[in-house]
Design a protein around this motif. Structure first.
Motif, short mmCIF file in Angstrom:
data_model
loop_
_atom_site.label_atom_id
_atom_site.label_comp_id
_atom_site.label_asym_id
_atom_site.label_seq_id
_atom_site.Cartn_x
_atom_site.Cartn_y
_atom_site.Cartn_z
N HIS A 69 5.80 12.62 10.95
CA HIS A 69 4.42 12.21 10.72
C HIS A 69 4.28 10.74 11.11
CE1 HIS A 69 0.48 11.87 8.90
NE2 HIS A 69 0.91 10.83 8.18
N GLU A 96 2.98 7.29 10.83
CA GLU A 96 2.37 6.47 9.79
C GLU A 96 1.68 5.23 10.35
OE1 GLU A 96 5.17 5.52 6.77
OE2 GLU A 96 5.22 7.58 5.98
N ALA A 97 2.16 4.72 11.47
CA ALA A 97 1.53 3.54 12.07
C ALA A 97 1.81 3.55 13.56
CB ALA A 97 2.06 2.25 11.45
N LYS A 119 -3.09 4.57 13.97
CA LYS A 119 -2.78 4.85 12.58
C LYS A 119 -2.44 3.52 11.92
CE LYS A 119 -2.95 9.43 12.51
NZ LYS A 119 -3.74 10.24 11.58
N PRO A 120 -2.56 3.43 10.60
CA PRO A 120 -2.99 4.46 9.62
C PRO A 120 -4.51 4.57 9.52
CG PRO A 120 -2.39 2.43 8.50
CD PRO A 120 -2.12 2.19 9.94
N ARG A 137 -7.45 2.16 4.88
CA ARG A 137 -6.18 2.02 5.57
C ARG A 137 -5.05 1.61 4.62
NH1 ARG A 137 -6.76 1.29 11.11
NH2 ARG A 137 -5.03 -0.21 11.18
N ARG A 175 -0.13 1.36 -2.09
CA ARG A 175 1.04 2.20 -1.79
C ARG A 175 1.51 2.93 -3.05
NH1 ARG A 175 5.14 -0.53 2.67
NH2 ARG A 175 3.59 -0.66 4.36
#
Length: 325
Positions: free
Chosen positions: A166, A168-169, A195-196, A263, A305
């Motif tokens: 996946h 993520e950035a 991304k994100p 974000r 987070r």
């Protein structure tokens, strides 16, 4: 009787004459062999030496020449070397230097000071690495490249991170770079974040180059939509342990001007990443490495987070390669 008395008187007369004769002879010899006082002997000795030196000087000293009485017109100057023949001329005379010779020996300097006109290219994956994450595995990349001349270049930069398949950035940057000194470039362009969250575009301006003590520094400011702003600072250093073994510390920090909940980013200092990588250059273009990376979030970014179930800090061991062409 007369005969008996003549003998004594004759012997006495002979003795008197003999004694008188001996005394006169002794006085004559004593006069010639008498010992003189030391001072008188030294005076006589020095006088004899002075007299000998004067006689020697009189014998060796040349007599002065009376130039006034000399007849220069009658002298033979040829005997003094004035009429000696001059050295022979070279068989091949050296020609005089002409303007064409000077131009060939010293061409105009402006031809040497011109920059190369041809285009050059450079592409490098400074970090292409993987690690073992809590859920699956992770991968990250950081790449940059340019095309252009020594003064003007088109720069491309990209970095991103994937965890458990996946993304993520991820972002891509394009800049126009202008060299302002032998060690520094000024860049200006755009950045696109994939991304994100939702994609976003930024205007960007910054500097990059080699700071004192050979620190590679990169500072870029960004201005996005709805008044969003950001600042990225990155510094790294290469420590040569051997001609092939290189230790590279790196630190990177991200700042944001305002909160962006979509974000998961808060204002102020959002995150700091510090890494230490040890690479071995098999060739100059290919170098595998291992390292350790620590990442930490701060402020509202750490809170976002935690709300997503992620840790505010993370430490991982990475392995990868560095390639360029």
């Amino acid at each position: 009787m007369t005969g008996r008395h003549s003998t004594p008187f004759g012997g006495l007369a002979f003795a008197i004459i003999l004694s008188l004769t001996g005394n006169a002879h002794a006085q004559d010899h004593s006069h010639h062999g008498a010992t003189q006082p030391p001072a008188q002997q030294e005076d006589q000795h020095s006088s004899h030496q002075q007299q000998g030196a004067e006689e020697s000087n009189d014998a060796e000293a040349p007599k002065p020449i009376d130039h006034g009485s000399m007849d220069h017109g009658a002298m033979d100057h040829s005997a003094m070397g004035h009429d000696m023949p001059s050295p022979a001329e070279p068989k091949t005379p050296v020609p005089p230097v002409t303007d064409a010779d000077r131009a060939a020996a010293f061409p105009p300097l402006q031809h040497h000071m011109q920059h190369a006109k041809e285009l050059n290219t450079y592409v490098a994956f400074n970090r292409l690495e993987a690690w073992d994450a809590d859920h699956g595995s992770g991968q990250a990349w950081e790449a940059q490249g340019w095309i252009g001349s020594d003064l003007n270049r088109l720069w491309l930069r990209s970095e991103g991170e994937r965890v458990d398949s996946h993304t993520e950035a991820a972002n891509l940057e394009a800049f126009y770079g202008r060299s302002v000194s032998p060690w520094w470039d000024v860049v200006a362009g755009v950045r696109h974040d994939f991304k994100p969250g939702a994609s976003r575009d930024w205007l960007a301006v910054g500097v990059q180059g080699l700071a004192p003590y050979k620190f590679e520094v990169q500072a870029t400011a960004y201005l996005g939509e709805s008044g969003h702003s950001a600042l990225n600072l990155e510094a790294e250093y290469e420590l040569l342990l051997t001609s092939r073994l290189i230790l590279q510390p790196l630190i990177e920090a991200d700042f944001y001007g305002k909160d962006d909940p979509q974000r998961g980013i808060g204002s102020g200092l959002a995150s700091v990443e510090a890494g230490l990588r040890l690479r071995y250059e098999v060739t100059r273009r290919f170098a595998p490495y291992i390292g350790i990376v620590h990442e930490r979030s701060f402020g509202d970014t750490a809170d976002f987070r935690r709300e997503e179930g992620e840790d505010a800090r993370d430490t991982r061991v990475v392995a990868g390669v560095r390639v360029w062409f």
